[in-house]
Scaffold this active site. Structure first.
Site, PDB file in Angstrom:
ATOM      1  N   TYR A   1      17.964  29.631   8.512  1.00 54.19           N
ATOM      2  CA  TYR A   1      17.191  29.989   9.355  1.00 54.19           C
ATOM      3  C   TYR A   1      17.132  29.977  10.609  1.00 54.19           C
ATOM      4  O   TYR A   1      16.846  28.925  11.582  1.00 54.19           O
ATOM      5  CB  TYR A   1      16.100  29.658   8.948  1.00 54.19           C
ATOM      6  CG  TYR A   1      15.514  30.015   7.417  1.00 54.19           C
ATOM      7  CD1 TYR A   1      15.214  30.928   6.694  1.00 54.19           C
ATOM      8  CD2 TYR A   1      15.312  29.194   6.064  1.00 54.19           C
ATOM      9  CE1 TYR A   1      14.762  31.569   5.862  1.00 54.19           C
ATOM     10  CE2 TYR A   1      15.266  29.038   4.698  1.00 54.19           C
ATOM     11  CZ  TYR A   1      14.973  30.361   4.715  1.00 54.19           C
ATOM     12  OH  TYR A   1      14.758  30.917   3.031  1.00 54.19           O
TER      13      TYR A   1
ATOM     14  N   MET B   1      14.166  23.979   2.748  1.00 51.79           N
ATOM     15  CA  MET B   1      13.149  23.792   1.807  1.00 51.79           C
ATOM     16  C   MET B   1      13.777  23.073   0.558  1.00 51.79           C
ATOM     17  O   MET B   1      13.483  21.286   0.429  1.00 51.79           O
ATOM     18  CB  MET B   1      12.234  24.532   1.021  1.00 51.79           C
ATOM     19  CG  MET B   1      10.924  24.138   0.316  1.00 51.79           C
ATOM     20  SD  MET B   1      10.161  25.069  -1.265  1.00 51.79           S
ATOM     21  CE  MET B   1       9.147  25.746   0.309  1.00 51.79           C
TER      22      MET B   1
ATOM     23  N   LYS C   1       0.781  -1.411  -0.112  1.00 50.36           N
ATOM     24  CA  LYS C   1      -0.050  -0.304  -0.044  1.00 50.36           C
ATOM     25  C   LYS C   1       0.663   1.440  -0.275  1.00 50.36           C
ATOM     26  O   LYS C   1       1.855   1.100   0.608  1.00 50.36           O
ATOM     27  CB  LYS C   1      -0.876   0.151   1.114  1.00 50.36           C
ATOM     28  CG  LYS C   1      -0.179   0.213   2.440  1.00 50.36           C
ATOM     29  CD  LYS C   1      -0.956  -0.102   3.481  1.00 50.36           C
ATOM     30  CE  LYS C   1      -0.750  -0.271   4.822  1.00 50.36           C
ATOM     31  NZ  LYS C   1      -0.748   0.887   6.313  1.00 50.36           N
TER      32      LYS C   1
ATOM     33  N   ARG D   1     -10.660  -0.148  14.752  1.00 50.67           N
ATOM     34  CA  ARG D   1     -10.721   1.102  13.866  1.00 50.67           C
ATOM     35  C   ARG D   1     -11.019   0.205  12.757  1.00 50.67           C
ATOM     36  O   ARG D   1     -12.830   0.723  12.510  1.00 50.67           O
ATOM     37  CB  ARG D   1      -8.769   0.761  13.345  1.00 50.67           C
ATOM     38  CG  ARG D   1      -8.468   2.183  12.440  1.00 50.67           C
ATOM     39  CD  ARG D   1      -7.431   1.649  11.738  1.00 50.67           C
ATOM     40  NE  ARG D   1      -5.873   0.592  11.175  1.00 50.67           N
ATOM     41  CZ  ARG D   1      -5.293   0.525  10.774  1.00 50.67           C
ATOM     42  NH1 ARG D   1      -4.500   1.517  10.737  1.00 50.67           N
ATOM     43  NH2 ARG D   1      -4.630  -0.664  10.132  1.00 50.67           N
TER      44      ARG D   1
HETATM   45  C1  LIG Z   1      -4.322  -4.159   7.516  1.00 50.67           C
HETATM   46  C2  LIG Z   1      -3.239  -3.862   7.960  1.00 50.67           C
HETATM   47  N1  LIG Z   1      -2.300  -5.404   7.279  1.00 50.67           N
HETATM   48  C3  LIG Z   1      -0.536  -5.025   7.513  1.00 50.67           C
HETATM   49  C4  LIG Z   1      -0.470  -3.937   7.449  1.00 50.67           C
HETATM   50  C5  LIG Z   1       1.913  -3.821   7.661  1.00 50.67           C
HETATM   51  O1  LIG Z   1       2.096  -3.533   8.387  1.00 50.67           O
HETATM   52  P1  LIG Z   1       3.631  -3.173   9.160  1.00 50.67           P
HETATM   53  O2  LIG Z   1       4.083  -2.055   8.046  1.00 50.67           O
HETATM   54  O3  LIG Z   1       3.190  -2.649  10.278  1.00 50.67           O
HETATM   55  O4  LIG Z   1       4.016  -4.950   8.749  1.00 50.67           O
HETATM   56  C6  LIG Z   1      -0.839  -2.617   7.871  1.00 50.67           C
HETATM   57  C7  LIG Z   1       0.313  -1.978   7.973  1.00 50.67           C
HETATM   58  O5  LIG Z   1      -0.510  -1.171   8.117  1.00 50.67           O
HETATM   59  C8  LIG Z   1      -2.512  -2.893   7.878  1.00 50.67           C
HETATM   60  O6  LIG Z   1      -2.881  -1.603   7.801  1.00 50.67           O
END
Ligand SMILES: Cc1ncc(COP(=O)(O)O)c(C=O)c1O
Length: 365
Positions: free
Chosen positions: A256, A304, A35, A130
């Site tokens: 800065y 920046m 992701k 969640r």
């Molecule tokens: C549902 C779910 N599974 C697995 C993971 C992977 O977690 P991590 O990156 O801490 O191994 C995440 C990441 O937040 C997640 O949301």
């Protein structure tokens, strides 16, 4: 000439970390969590190193499409499931598996027209609060799914809130085991921290594990343990070069706000990297950095596009010298992303993602 800043994605290190995580749960199948564009690495660049996974887990349908476009025919799991009914059409078309965490997603499935029933992962809320069904609502959700012709196999999953801290996972493992005890189907519980810290727990090792951050060479429980402790290799090097040098005298300040003042004569290098490149502005004076592979420190505020570094430990450094903000220097020295994250009061996850969306060119190497 482009600015000298570069993010290098290390394919070999991704392979190494995947192998390391397989050791932690040898009988489980591994979802490579990709992701957020593979935690900022870029799905296309990370794919080569992670294609040995058993499946890819992600959130966005567009990212799922990109994984399919790379030629991946294996499982893909949508970790948040679908957001609206028409997403199910793409799931059917791309053969995506999806999480079901609420009644609305079951309602959407019930009206979806498909010839090929979907594989779903029913998510339980075991304490993180969640996503997911509360333990008392899980059975009804399972029964509803089981009655739908649109649904094929039902797997069961939950996510840990404290796998990286002292509280641990036992309370959630217990809640999940109680609520699911006589439900059939494969299980998926472990994230990176659970796999590395609690890999002996049969619940964590079960069926499908879901590591993310550890694949990318960042320690899931930093600062308690660093990546080296878990034998994880850095997968993203953020590097640049010195584009200027200043000679300070006692009392001269840097940057800065003049937050750093020299106590005596000091050579200062100016590196082409700033917060617009994803480097955290919150890093204070003293944040570690490598110049020509030698460990030194940042000075003053991050601006920046630039940051100042102390050249006292590297007197031979000058214009064009290599600066490694984190990762592996050309001479092999390593600075963990977790150390920089700690200095900035955050975690490696955030730094990787910030570089991912920043203007930094990215190359596989
Ligand atoms: C549902 C779910 N599974 C697995 C993971 C992977 O977690 P991590 O990156 O801490 O191994 C995440 C990441 O937040 C997640 O949301």
């Amino acid at each position: 000439m482009p600015r000298p800043i570069l993010a290098t994605i290390h394919t070999e290190a991704l392979r190494h970390n995947l192998a390391r995580l397989r050791q932690a749960a040898p009988d489980a199948r591994v979802w490579g969590v990709v992701k957020a564009d593979a935690y900022g690495h870029g799905i296309e660049r990370a794919y080569e190193g992670l294609r040995g996974a058993d499946g890819f887990a992600l959130l966005d349908l567009s990212e799922a499409q990109r994984v399919r476009d790379l030629g991946w025919r294996g499982p893909i799991l949508l970790l948040e499931g679908v957001f609206e009914t028409r997403d199910l059409e793409l799931c059917s078309r791309l053969g995506l598996w999806h999480t079901v965490h609420c009644d609305e997603q079951i309602d959407m499935l019930a009206v979806h027209k498909t010839h090929a029933p979907h594989r779903v992962f029913l998510k339980m809320n075991s304490g993180m609060n969640r996503l997911g069904f509360a333990p008392h609502a899980l059975r009804t959700a399972w029964a509803r799914l089981n009655a739908l012709p649109q649904v094929d196999e039902i797997s069961l999953m939950t996510h840990f809130s404290d796998a990286d801290t002292g509280r641990g996972i036992a309370h959630q493992v217990r809640a999940f085991a109680q609520a699911t005890q006589d439900l059939p189907g494969e299980r998926s519980l472990g994230n990176s921290a659970a796999m590395l810290r609690f890999g002996d727990d049969p619940a964590v090792r079960a069926d499908w594990v879901r590591p993310g951050i550890a694949l990318y060479g960042s320690s899931p429980d930093a600062p308690a343990h660093e990546a080296g402790h878990w034998d994880l290799a850095p997968t993203l090097t953020l590097s640049t070069r010195l584009i200027g040098v200043q000679q300070l005298q006692a009392g001269d300040t840097v940057g800065y706000g003049s937050t750093f003042a020299a106590e005596g004569p000091l050579r200062v290098g100016i590196a082409a990297c700033g917060y617009a490149d994803g480097y955290p502005r919150h890093c204070p004076t003293g944040t570690p950095v490598l110049v020509d592979g030698v460990r030194t420190r940042t000075l003053g505020r991050v601006s920046m596009d630039m940051i100042a570094v102390d050249l006292a430990p590297v007197p031979e450094a000058g214009f064009g010298s290599e600066v490694t903000l984190w990762g592996r220097s050309a001479r092999g020295a390593v600075l963990s992303i977790d150390e920089v994250a700690q200095a900035a009061g955050t975690v490696g996850y955030e730094l990787m993602c910030a570089v991912g969306v920043a203007r930094v060119p990215k190359v596989a190497g």
